[in-house]
Motif scaffolding. Structure first.
Motif, short mmCIF file in Angstrom:
data_model
loop_
_atom_site.label_atom_id
_atom_site.label_comp_id
_atom_site.label_asym_id
_atom_site.label_seq_id
_atom_site.Cartn_x
_atom_site.Cartn_y
_atom_site.Cartn_z
N ALA A 190 0.92 -1.16 -0.03
CA ALA A 190 -0.08 0.01 -0.02
C ALA A 190 0.99 1.28 -0.05
N ARG A 191 2.21 1.24 0.70
CA ARG A 191 3.11 2.25 0.72
C ARG A 191 3.61 2.57 -0.70
N LEU A 192 3.73 1.52 -1.45
CA LEU A 192 4.50 1.83 -2.65
C LEU A 192 3.31 2.48 -3.71
N ALA A 193 2.12 1.90 -3.51
CA ALA A 193 0.95 2.40 -4.37
C ALA A 193 0.77 3.70 -3.93
N ALA A 194 0.96 4.35 -2.56
CA ALA A 194 0.93 5.73 -2.27
C ALA A 194 1.92 6.59 -2.78
N ASP A 195 3.28 5.94 -3.30
CA ASP A 195 4.25 6.76 -3.81
C ASP A 195 3.76 7.04 -5.39
N VAL A 196 2.96 6.01 -5.99
CA VAL A 196 2.58 6.24 -7.20
C VAL A 196 1.62 7.48 -7.25
N TYR A 197 0.72 7.17 -6.32
CA TYR A 197 -0.54 8.33 -6.33
C TYR A 197 0.19 9.47 -5.84
N LEU A 198 1.09 9.77 -5.04
CA LEU A 198 1.81 10.99 -4.60
C LEU A 198 2.45 11.43 -5.89
N TRP A 199 3.29 10.87 -6.69
CA TRP A 199 3.93 11.46 -7.72
C TRP A 199 2.97 11.86 -8.90
N THR A 200 1.98 10.95 -9.18
CA THR A 200 1.09 11.17 -10.28
C THR A 200 0.17 12.55 -9.94
N THR A 201 -0.13 12.66 -8.71
CA THR A 201 -0.85 13.71 -8.14
C THR A 201 -0.17 15.06 -8.29
N VAL A 202 1.23 14.97 -7.92
CA VAL A 202 1.84 16.17 -8.17
C VAL A 202 2.03 16.64 -9.35
N LEU A 203 2.34 15.86 -10.28
CA LEU A 203 2.54 15.97 -11.92
C LEU A 203 1.05 16.51 -12.27
N CYS A 204 0.03 15.88 -11.82
CA CYS A 204 -1.48 16.43 -12.51
C CYS A 204 -1.77 17.61 -12.01
N VAL A 205 -1.10 17.95 -10.55
CA VAL A 205 -1.66 19.15 -10.29
C VAL A 205 -0.66 20.34 -10.79
N LEU A 206 0.33 20.09 -11.32
CA LEU A 206 1.45 20.86 -11.85
C LEU A 206 1.02 21.13 -13.39
N GLY A 207 0.40 20.13 -13.96
CA GLY A 207 -0.09 20.22 -15.25
C GLY A 207 -1.33 20.98 -15.60
N TRP A 208 -2.15 20.89 -14.58
CA TRP A 208 -3.47 21.59 -14.54
C TRP A 208 -3.54 22.87 -14.12
N SER A 209 -2.61 23.28 -13.13
CA SER A 209 -2.28 24.65 -12.71
C SER A 209 -1.45 25.38 -13.93
N HIS A 210 -0.69 24.60 -14.68
CA HIS A 210 -0.10 25.47 -15.71
C HIS A 210 -1.09 25.94 -16.65
N ARG A 211 -2.00 24.73 -16.93
CA ARG A 211 -3.02 25.13 -17.99
C ARG A 211 -3.89 26.26 -17.47
N LEU A 212 -4.54 26.27 -16.33
CA LEU A 212 -5.62 27.07 -15.87
C LEU A 212 -5.22 28.37 -15.36
N LEU A 213 -3.96 28.12 -14.68
CA LEU A 213 -3.78 29.23 -13.55
C LEU A 213 -2.53 30.30 -14.10
N ASN A 214 -2.14 30.01 -15.18
CA ASN A 214 -0.99 30.84 -15.52
C ASN A 214 -1.26 32.29 -16.14
N ARG A 215 -1.92 33.11 -15.47
CA ARG A 215 -2.52 34.55 -15.88
C ARG A 215 -2.38 35.32 -14.77
N PRO A 216 -2.22 36.75 -15.15
CA PRO A 216 -2.20 37.81 -13.84
C PRO A 216 -3.26 37.89 -13.05
N TRP A 217 -3.68 37.08 -12.30
CA TRP A 217 -5.00 37.11 -11.21
C TRP A 217 -4.99 38.26 -10.46
#
Length: 397
Positions: free
Chosen positions: A275-302
């Motif tokens: 379960a810990r190793l599955a959590a590592d996969v979840y951790l890294w894919t989530t971090v990448l997912c958050v970075l990808g979506w934030s770059h797509r949606l948030l990169n503007r001068p709010w």
């Protein structure tokens, strides 16, 4: 590529806002230890809290490493270390001495290990105790930093990276960074997982999280790895384009990894290594997912970004004590959770907002909460009045 990355600024502010909601939820979630606990435990909070807990601080440390890379441009490592030491260690020391103490007082009072009287508690606290065993988190050390542990860890990783900079930015380090930035497709998902999985295999069984800096071998390995990844990625256009392109696939992988983690926990009846190793996969894919979506949606001068960027640090230092003060006041009212929880969030937000408004306007409070000193605009030059005769030296007479 613009010099100011609005998505990173926005993500930093949102990540710390999430910390406030997380700590409010810690008061209610059933079966999880926290400084104070609601008598109305909420069982269903465990799953979303665990899903959040598996990556929230990892993302924060990655963003911190990324920010360090920005700060280092055009500066010497030694000069930056001095500046970061002031910005991190001064708020840590002040926070431990002034902001945090009400937290252990409230916890020890709720445990029944001390009697009422905050001033009496402070006199004993500042002399190091001694305390009954388990009086509050950190009572074995006499004092505690509670939620401010992040500042101590961040300073440690900052100092380590800056001291290792000749190696990290040297020939072999530059090649490794270049290889990391060149990862595409499945390699970007799989290969950076190797250090995280290795830490789980070798360290996780022997070093449970403590947040005491000394005995946190597993968390140090994970957090410093994410901190280094953040330093590496910077604003490399190719890397950010790739993580943005993969965002939908990463979202699917993230959900699948989380489902696998929960399934393995349920089958084993406890958090085992699989379960810990599955959590590592979840951790890294989530971090990448958050970075990808934030770059797509948030990169503007709010319009709120400039305000939020200056609010983040004081809010972080203040928020947990404000939560506990509000809980201390609300608990005797015995409100229903559906009423109390939104009220707790609202009052915590109002408290942080109001206190930060005072801090931002005070020249001596600003550095104690990690804010830069205000730079006064230069006074306009004074010229002789057109109607005033001038001395030959150029001065008015």
């Amino acid at each position: 590529m613009p010099t100011r990355r609005h998505d990173i600024d926005a993500l930093r502010a949102l990540a710390f806002a999430l910390v406030i909601l997380y700590h409010v939820a810690m008061y209610y979630v059933a079966g999880w230890h926290w400084h104070l606990k609601s008598p109305e435990a909420v069982e269903w909070l465990q799953a979303p809290m665990r899903a959040l807990n598996l990556w929230r601080m990892d993302l924060v440390f990655l963003i911190s490493g990324l920010a360090l890379g920005f700060l280092l441009r055009g500066r010497s490592a030694s000069g930056l270390l001095g500046q970061r030491s002031l910005r991190l260690l001064l708020p840590l020391a002040f926070g431990m001495a002034v902001v945090v103490p009400f937290q252990p007082y409230a916890q020890a009072l709720a445990n029944g290990t001390i009697g009422p009287g905050f001033l009496d508690f402070l006199r004993r606290y500042f002399t190091g105790g001694p305390w009954p065993r388990g009086a509050f988190d950190g009572s074995d050390f006499g004092v505690t930093w509670n939620h401010l542990w992040y500042l101590a860890y961040l300073w440690t990783y900052t100092a380590a990276l800056l001291l290792l900079l000749p190696l990290i930015d040297g020939r072999h380090g530059a090649r490794l960074r270049g290889a990391f930035l060149a990862l595409r497709g499945w390699k970007l998902v799989v290969l950076p997982l190797a250090p995280l999985a290795l830490a789980s295999l070798l360290l996780w069984p022997h070093f449970p999280p403590t947040r005491d800096l000394i005995g946190d071998g597993w968390l140090h390995a994970v957090y410093f790895t994410l901190f280094l990844y953040g330093y590496w990625i910077g604003v490399d256009a190719g890397w950010w384009d790739e993580v943005t392109r993969l965002r939908w696939k990463l979202l699917g992988l993230m959900i699948a990894a989380l489902a696998l983690h929960f399934a393995l926990r349920a089958l084993a009846g406890q958090p085992g290594l699989a379960a810990r190793l599955a959590a590592d996969v979840y951790l890294w894919t989530t971090v990448l997912c958050v970075l990808g979506w934030s770059h797509r949606l948030l990169n503007r001068p709010w319009p709120w970004l400039a305000w939020a960027n200056e609010q983040v640090y004081p809010w972080y230092v203040l928020h947990q004590t404000v939560i506990i003060v509000v809980v201390f006041w609300l608990a005797p009212l015995r409100l229903d959770v559906a009423v109390e929880a939104p009220l707790l969030v609202a009052l915590t937000t109002a408290g942080c907002w109001g206190l930060t408004a005072i801090i931002r306007r005070s020249a001596w409070l600003r550095p104690l909460f990690g804010l830069k000193a205000r730079v006064r605009p230069p006074a306009p030059p004074r010229y002789p009045s057109p109607t005033s005769p001038a001395h030959p030296s150029g001065r008015s007479v």
